[in-house]
Design an enzyme around this catalytic site. Structure first.
Site, PDB file in Angstrom:
ATOM      1  N   ALA A  37      26.248  53.701  45.338  1.00  0.00           N
ATOM      2  CA  ALA A  37      25.441  54.534  45.022  1.00  0.00           C
ATOM      3  C   ALA A  37      25.195  55.667  44.266  1.00  0.00           C
ATOM      4  CB  ALA A  37      24.750  54.718  46.870  1.00  0.00           C
ATOM      5  N   TYR A  39      27.430  56.218  41.941  1.00  0.00           N
ATOM      6  CA  TYR A  39      27.763  55.787  40.482  1.00  0.00           C
ATOM      7  C   TYR A  39      26.316  55.131  39.792  1.00  0.00           C
ATOM      8  CZ  TYR A  39      29.846  53.430  37.157  1.00  0.00           C
ATOM      9  OH  TYR A  39      29.763  52.360  35.912  1.00  0.00           O
ATOM     10  N   GLU A 118      57.766  44.029  35.400  1.00  0.00           N
ATOM     11  CA  GLU A 118      56.380  43.907  35.814  1.00  0.00           C
ATOM     12  C   GLU A 118      56.246  42.419  36.229  1.00  0.00           C
ATOM     13  OE1 GLU A 118      53.547  45.141  32.592  1.00  0.00           O
ATOM     14  OE2 GLU A 118      54.939  45.108  31.526  1.00  0.00           O
ATOM     15  N   LYS A 120      54.160  38.794  36.235  1.00  0.00           N
ATOM     16  CA  LYS A 120      53.067  37.721  34.742  1.00  0.00           C
ATOM     17  C   LYS A 120      51.792  37.350  35.261  1.00  0.00           C
ATOM     18  CE  LYS A 120      53.965  34.131  31.753  1.00  0.00           C
ATOM     19  NZ  LYS A 120      52.961  33.570  31.948  1.00  0.00           N
ATOM     20  N   ASP A 122      48.077  35.827  35.863  1.00  0.00           N
ATOM     21  CA  ASP A 122      48.042  34.297  35.308  1.00  0.00           C
ATOM     22  C   ASP A 122      46.647  34.262  34.623  1.00  0.00           C
ATOM     23  OD1 ASP A 122      48.084  31.561  34.860  1.00  0.00           O
ATOM     24  OD2 ASP A 122      47.896  30.905  36.633  1.00  0.00           O
ATOM     25  N   ARG A 141      45.215  35.678  22.218  1.00  0.00           N
ATOM     26  CA  ARG A 141      45.679  35.438  21.860  1.00  0.00           C
ATOM     27  C   ARG A 141      46.099  34.470  20.669  1.00  0.00           C
ATOM     28  NH1 ARG A 141      49.801  31.886  21.890  1.00  0.00           N
ATOM     29  NH2 ARG A 141      52.357  32.525  21.724  1.00  0.00           N
ATOM     30  N   GLU A 178      46.413  41.767  29.876  1.00  0.00           N
ATOM     31  CA  GLU A 178      46.005  39.777  30.658  1.00  0.00           C
ATOM     32  C   GLU A 178      44.424  40.387  31.214  1.00  0.00           C
ATOM     33  OE1 GLU A 178      48.096  35.969  31.173  1.00  0.00           O
ATOM     34  OE2 GLU A 178      48.215  38.305  29.598  1.00  0.00           O
ATOM     35  N   TYR A 230      50.123  45.106  28.885  1.00  0.00           N
ATOM     36  CA  TYR A 230      51.606  45.323  29.538  1.00  0.00           C
ATOM     37  C   TYR A 230      52.103  45.540  28.316  1.00  0.00           C
ATOM     38  CZ  TYR A 230      50.611  40.063  27.548  1.00  0.00           C
ATOM     39  OH  TYR A 230      49.702  39.603  26.649  1.00  0.00           O
ATOM     40  N   LYS A 319      59.977  32.866  35.865  1.00  0.00           N
ATOM     41  CA  LYS A 319      58.988  31.611  36.790  1.00  0.00           C
ATOM     42  C   LYS A 319      59.107  31.445  38.251  1.00  0.00           C
ATOM     43  CE  LYS A 319      56.183  31.130  34.112  1.00  0.00           C
ATOM     44  NZ  LYS A 319      55.691  29.647  33.502  1.00  0.00           N
ATOM     45  N   CYS A 413      22.211  16.403  58.333  1.00  0.00           N
ATOM     46  CA  CYS A 413      22.637  17.348  58.242  1.00  0.00           C
ATOM     47  C   CYS A 413      23.902  16.526  58.992  1.00  0.00           C
ATOM     48  CB  CYS A 413      22.114  18.360  59.035  1.00  0.00           C
ATOM     49  SG  CYS A 413      23.528  19.479  59.465  1.00  0.00           S
ATOM     50  N   CYS A 416      22.608  19.060  62.521  1.00  0.00           N
ATOM     51  CA  CYS A 416      21.308  18.971  62.993  1.00  0.00           C
ATOM     52  C   CYS A 416      20.775  17.504  63.009  1.00  0.00           C
ATOM     53  CB  CYS A 416      20.964  20.046  62.892  1.00  0.00           C
ATOM     54  SG  CYS A 416      19.805  19.959  61.352  1.00  0.00           S
ATOM     55  N   CYS A 431      21.457  21.638  54.842  1.00  0.00           N
ATOM     56  CA  CYS A 431      20.296  21.645  55.379  1.00  0.00           C
ATOM     57  C   CYS A 431      19.189  22.253  55.683  1.00  0.00           C
ATOM     58  CB  CYS A 431      20.936  21.447  56.998  1.00  0.00           C
ATOM     59  SG  CYS A 431      20.476  21.705  58.361  1.00  0.00           S
ATOM     60  N   CYS A 437      19.283  24.933  63.435  1.00  0.00           N
ATOM     61  CA  CYS A 437      20.122  23.832  62.583  1.00  0.00           C
ATOM     62  C   CYS A 437      21.478  24.767  63.661  1.00  0.00           C
ATOM     63  CB  CYS A 437      20.920  23.712  61.606  1.00  0.00           C
ATOM     64  SG  CYS A 437      22.200  23.256  61.371  1.00  0.00           S
TER      65      CYS A 437
END
Length: 677
Positions: A37, A39, A118, A120, A122, A141, A178, A230, A319, A413, A416, A431, A437
């Site tokens: 708040a 901020y 460190e 890797k 994804d 890249r 990354e 990195y 990996k 549904c 219900c 639904c 429901c």
């Protein structure tokens, strides 16, 4: 602006400094001091000043992260230093061989060479260039030598500094890192997409890549993207460190996030210990990793080792085992979420993926099923990462059995039995039963009892959960049959609390038509729309019988909202729920709604500060009943601002624009005058 410029400049500089520091503490140090708040309040104030004085806006202001205008395409950017790939190692033997090669070339001992390790990540690799401390360009890249210029998109990421921190700022700095999406951010993004009926993403990496390459940066700005540095590919010679780990520490001082898992170890044994420890921790991380990046820590040794083909000799990527496995799709069931969205769930032959047994996976919606081309009986590939719900990644078409059958979506549904709602242009089916429901019951009741709906004091979320779980309340009408002696049986519900709740329910029977419409929880119908519907139709019966075309004639009601309203009242269960509420004694004065004039129709009003005689919500409701639109910011189009105690920046803005300002006494007098007219 002459006499206010120094004051405004001081305030602007203070706000920018506080916001930059808040971003750094939140996104880099993970140690926030400002509340959300606080901020938001500072950011709104800075936006107000810059909107009034556009000549004071600078490219590195925190307000400039919201996204520029859409681009026609991405320009090619040639990397000053190529962004090379890494060779891979898939087992411990290959890691040990890598360390031995390094030691042989450097003529070092086998156990004392330091490596920086460190995760890797994804995600998507990008390069950022800073001149004299300010971000001037950013690129993907690409093929390693040429990427796409996506500066406008990268500027929207709060974990990327628009200007560097500290005093010893390098003249030139190029940072590689990354861009990725956390599991929690990914789930929130897909939850919002399912709620809106739009496309869901298959996995966090696809979501990050797709978000970063949007031609409209405003879309990127709404996506939960993060950046982790990195490498420093270029930096002033005087600021270059002796090791990679020291260089990462320097980037952190300049305002960049680096991996909290980064560590320096010695020799092959230290490297493998790190890989094993991170592998064990992988499932608990809030982001996807597919391995470990190992780099010789000494920068002089890196230069001595050099490069081969398209990869450095001094680094390698170890990996982890794949987080995907193949299994059989045995059936598809349909689940109903709290908002009524009906989601297909794959029932699978159990399979172990990344150490966890998986028997269910999300299929999201009909579009995703069509994209995959999946059928019941297919062999499918399942992906799981961390705590993300397992998902079907692809179909093994060449293994499709002869008895495979198409996935058929239900017309009713599964919980219900209500006829499902299909809105043109939306992917999800829903639904529409809402209050009826069982799958939606708790959330529907919480909305029904909320302050802006029937305002049932004392009926909180935990109490509603308890009432539904005991099956004492199945519809909103059941609430009005509750007795104090039975309520007293509930845990932590004393005689006094039970009596207070029964009195609150009695009071809630007397409401208004706009509140009642809002309380029904019709999709996309908020307070303002409920008020417009009540004003337009005058009676609940007229609203319930309205055609979709008649609904579209209401102010601020478009085809989509009209379709939601029409579908809601067409459902028999919902009409029965409304009838039960009327039988339970819920009443309002429809004549007062139908006859009251709207002298403020078309006007925008702003409420700021605290009022003594009525709450802000009550003031807002009375203005809306007179036709006004109550908004949150002041502009030249604002009709008037009501200023209570401790009114802040909105009052200042109104004074600057010459907008009419009313104190509480004048506001109340005007309200009475208009309401009695």
């Amino acid at each position: 602006m002459s006499h206010t410029a120094p004051r405004l400049l001081d305030e602007i500089n203070r706000l920018r400094s506080e916001l930059d520091d808040a971003n750094y503490r939140y996104y880099v140090l993970d140690d926030p001091e400002l509340t959300d708040a606080d901020y938001d309040r500072r950011l709104r104030r800075l936006q107000e000043i810059e909107q009034a004085h556009p000549e004071l806006v600078t490219p590195d202001s925190p307000t400039q992260r919201v996204g520029a205008s859409p681009a026609e395409g991405f320009a090619e950017v040639e990397h000053a230093v190529p962004m090379l790939s890494l060779d891979n190692a898939f087992d411990e033997g290959e890691v040990e061989a890598f360390v031995k090669r390094i030691n042989d070339r450097l003529e070092r001992g086998d156990d004392d060479l330091a490596f920086c390790c460190e995760p890797k990540l994804d995600g998507l690799a990008v390069s950022l260039v800073y001149e004299r401390g300010r971000l001037i360009s950013g690129a993907t890249r690409g093929d390693g030598r040429t990427g796409e210029g996506i500066t406008s998109n990268l500027r929207t990421l709060k974990s990327i500094p628009l200007k560097l921190r500290g005093t010893a700022i390098p003249e030139l700095l190029e940072v590689r890192g990354e861009v990725y999406m956390s599991h929690s951010g990914f789930e929130a993004l897909n939850a919002r997409a399912r709620e809106e009926g739009s496309k869901v993403f298959a996995n966090p990496r696809n979501a990050a890549a797709g978000s970063l390459r949007q031609l409209d940066p405003r879309i990127t700005a709404r996506r939960p993207l993060e950046f982790c540095a990195y490498q420093a590919a270029r930096i002033d010679e005087g600021q270059a460190a002796g090791s990679h780990s020291a260089l990462m520490a320097r980037l952190r001082e300049l305002g960049f996030r680096t991996s909290p898992e980064l560590a320096v170890v010695e020799g092959a044994e230290g490297v493998l210990d790190y890989c094993h420890a991170l592998g064990d921790k992988r499932e608990r991380l809030d982001y996807d990793i597919d391995g470990v990046v190992l780099k010789v820590d000494d920068l002089r040794a890196q230069r001595e080792l050099g490069f081969v083909a398209r990869a450095p000799r001094w680094a390698i990527a170890y990996k982890f085992p794949a987080q995907e496995q193949a299994t059989r799709l045995n059936d598809v069931e349909f689940q109903v979420g709290r908002t009524g969205a009906i989601t297909p769930v794959a029932r699978l032959e159990p399979v172990t993926v990344a150490g966890v047994t998986v028997s269910n996976a999300s299929l999201h919606n009909a579009d995703e099923i069509a994209r995959l081309g999946v059928m019941i009986g297919d062999r499918v590939v399942i992906r799981r990462a961390g705590d993300v719900i397992p998902q079907v990644v692809r179909v093994l078409d060449d293994e499709r059995p002869d008895d495979a059958r198409e996935i058929a979506f239900p017309d009713r549904c599964p919980v219900c039995g209500s006829e499902v709602e299909r809105i043109e242009g939306e992917v999800a089916i829903r639904c529409p039963a809402g209050l009826y429901c069982a799958a939606q019951r708790k959330e529907a009741l919480k909305h029904f009892a909320s302050r802006r709906a029937l305002d049932i004091d004392g009926l909180g979320d935990k109490l509603i959960d308890a009432l539904v779980e005991r099956e004492w309340v199945k519809t909103p009408a059941d609430l009005f049959a509750l007795q104090a002696d039975r309520l007293g049986e509930l845990p932590r519900m004393g005689e006094k609390s039970a009596g207070n709740l029964v009195r609150a329910l009695e009071k809630a029977r007397h409401t208004t038509l706009p509140r009642f419409i809002y309380a029904l929880g019709i999709r996309e119908v908020g307070e303002a729309t409920a008020n417009n519907l009540a004003r337009h139709f005058g009676t609940l019966q007229a609203l319930m019988e309205a055609s979709q075309e008649a609904l579209e004639a209401v102010a601020d009601v478009g085809p989509v909202v009209a379709a939601h309203i029409h579908a809601f009242f067409r459902e028999t269960h919902n009409r029965e729920t409304v009838a039960q509420l009327r039988e339970a004694g819920v009443i309002w004065n429809e004549e007062a709604i139908a006859e009251r004039a709207q002298p403020l129709a078309g006007q925008s009003w702003v409420l700021t500060g605290s009022l003594e005689s009525l709450t802000r919500d009550e003031g807002k409701a009375r203005l809306q009943a007179l036709g006004a639109k109550v908004v949150g910011s002041v502009s030249k189009k604002t009709a008037a601002v009501v200023a209570g105690e401790a009114a802040g920046s909105k009052l200042t803005r109104a004074e600057e624009l010459g907008v009419e300002i009313l104190d509480e006494a004048t506001f109340l007098a005007r309200l009475e005058e208009w309401e009695q007219a």
